[in-house]
Design an enzyme around this catalytic site. Sequence first.
Site, PDB file in Angstrom:
ATOM      1  CB  SER A 189      -4.027 -10.968   2.287  1.00  0.00           C
ATOM      2  OG  SER A 189      -3.067  -9.985   2.256  1.00  0.00           O
TER       3      SER A 189
ATOM      4  CE  LYS B  17      -4.318  -1.942   0.026  1.00  0.00           C
ATOM      5  NZ  LYS B  17      -5.319  -1.277  -0.857  1.00  0.00           N
TER       6      LYS B  17
HETATM    7  C1  PLP Z   1      -2.701  -7.072   3.674  1.00  0.00           C
HETATM    8  C2  PLP Z   1      -3.714  -6.721   2.485  1.00  0.00           C
HETATM    9  N1  PLP Z   1      -3.921  -7.666   1.743  1.00  0.00           N
HETATM   10  C3  PLP Z   1      -4.929  -7.406   0.598  1.00  0.00           C
HETATM   11  C4  PLP Z   1      -5.661  -6.130   0.447  1.00  0.00           C
HETATM   12  C5  PLP Z   1      -6.329  -5.890  -0.822  1.00  0.00           C
HETATM   13  O1  PLP Z   1      -5.698  -5.245  -1.798  1.00  0.00           O
HETATM   14  P1  PLP Z   1      -6.471  -4.278  -2.835  1.00  0.00           P
HETATM   15  O2  PLP Z   1      -6.911  -3.388  -1.945  1.00  0.00           O
HETATM   16  O3  PLP Z   1      -5.533  -3.559  -3.626  1.00  0.00           O
HETATM   17  O4  PLP Z   1      -7.362  -5.083  -3.319  1.00  0.00           O
HETATM   18  C6  PLP Z   1      -5.167  -5.189   1.320  1.00  0.00           C
HETATM   19  C7  PLP Z   1      -5.776  -3.799   0.997  1.00  0.00           C
HETATM   20  O5  PLP Z   1      -5.889  -3.184   2.120  1.00  0.00           O
HETATM   21  C8  PLP Z   1      -4.130  -5.355   2.561  1.00  0.00           C
HETATM   22  O6  PLP Z   1      -3.768  -4.627   3.282  1.00  0.00           O
END
Ligand code: PLP
Length: 307
Positions: A263, A29
Amino acid sequence: MVELSRITKGHQGRILAKLEYLNPGLSKKDRIALQMIEDAEKSGDLKPGQTIVELTSGNTGTGLAIVCAVKGYPFVAVMSKGNTIERARMIAALGAEVVLVDQAPGALPGQVSGESLALVEKAAQRIVKERGAFRADQFKLEGNLRAHYLHTGREIIQQSGGGVDAFCDFVGSGGSFAGISKALRENNPETLCYLIEPEAAAIFSGGEVENPNHKIQGGGYSMRELKFLRDVRVDGYIQVTDEEAIATARRLAREEGLFAGFSSGANVAGALRLLKGPCKGKTIAVLLCDSGLKYLSTDLWAPLETE
Ligand SMILES: Cc1ncc(COP(=O)(O)O)c(C=O)c1O
């Protein structure tokens, strides 16, 4: 990018992981934070010295806190109490003001549902109004998608030596999925892009929300309408359980020496599933979205016996 050669033993095909936790704020991010702020500076939407506000699960807030520290903007991060405390403390350490919002009734610690997120959104809107602030809205500002299109996606093409056959991604705002798939398909229109979602809240593949309180922080918010996904082709949907995301994140640490979060585990679990199915023999790209350090207070990592 690192090839996950141990975790894929016995599979045909390759998984290439992009280590996004190596960014200064320990997540992907950072990229969107810089892009959103520099886009707004150029367009004039952000005035010199204006306060910036954003709703964040922590990672975007950390990125924004870094960018704001360097550029001299006051920053207010509005977060759910469901997010881990490490994130809130890191943002505060970077000089930002952190506003923690109570979770929706019935929500469990460490889990942020769409309902809890709606409460955070309400608080963020109130603070923007009160302070005449600029809202660095990652769900709306094109800088989110553009950061991943201009940088993450193109880096994947370059670092993989010309591109990959497939990409799969756990979706929050959809900025990573949309931006990276756009870059990959510009390079090779045949690139297959799969969307990953929590099994208990599999709304993109047409399911119902059985349990919005899953553990995979950063996404799976049960929002049917995501701006960035509106016109994006999705080649398939993969549902991942909390247990699968956790088990795979632990395998990444123990077998590959890669210390990442929930994630990231979900992304690699999805890719392993694809290697057994439609992507057998192919090369799949995934993001390791953030660092395992952001989850030390959760059940992702076991407490030591002496603790
Ligand atoms: C740790 C993590 N994984 C996945 C995501 C998802 O990414 P995106 O918002 O680009 O779909 C985020 C978004 O905040 C995140 O902080």
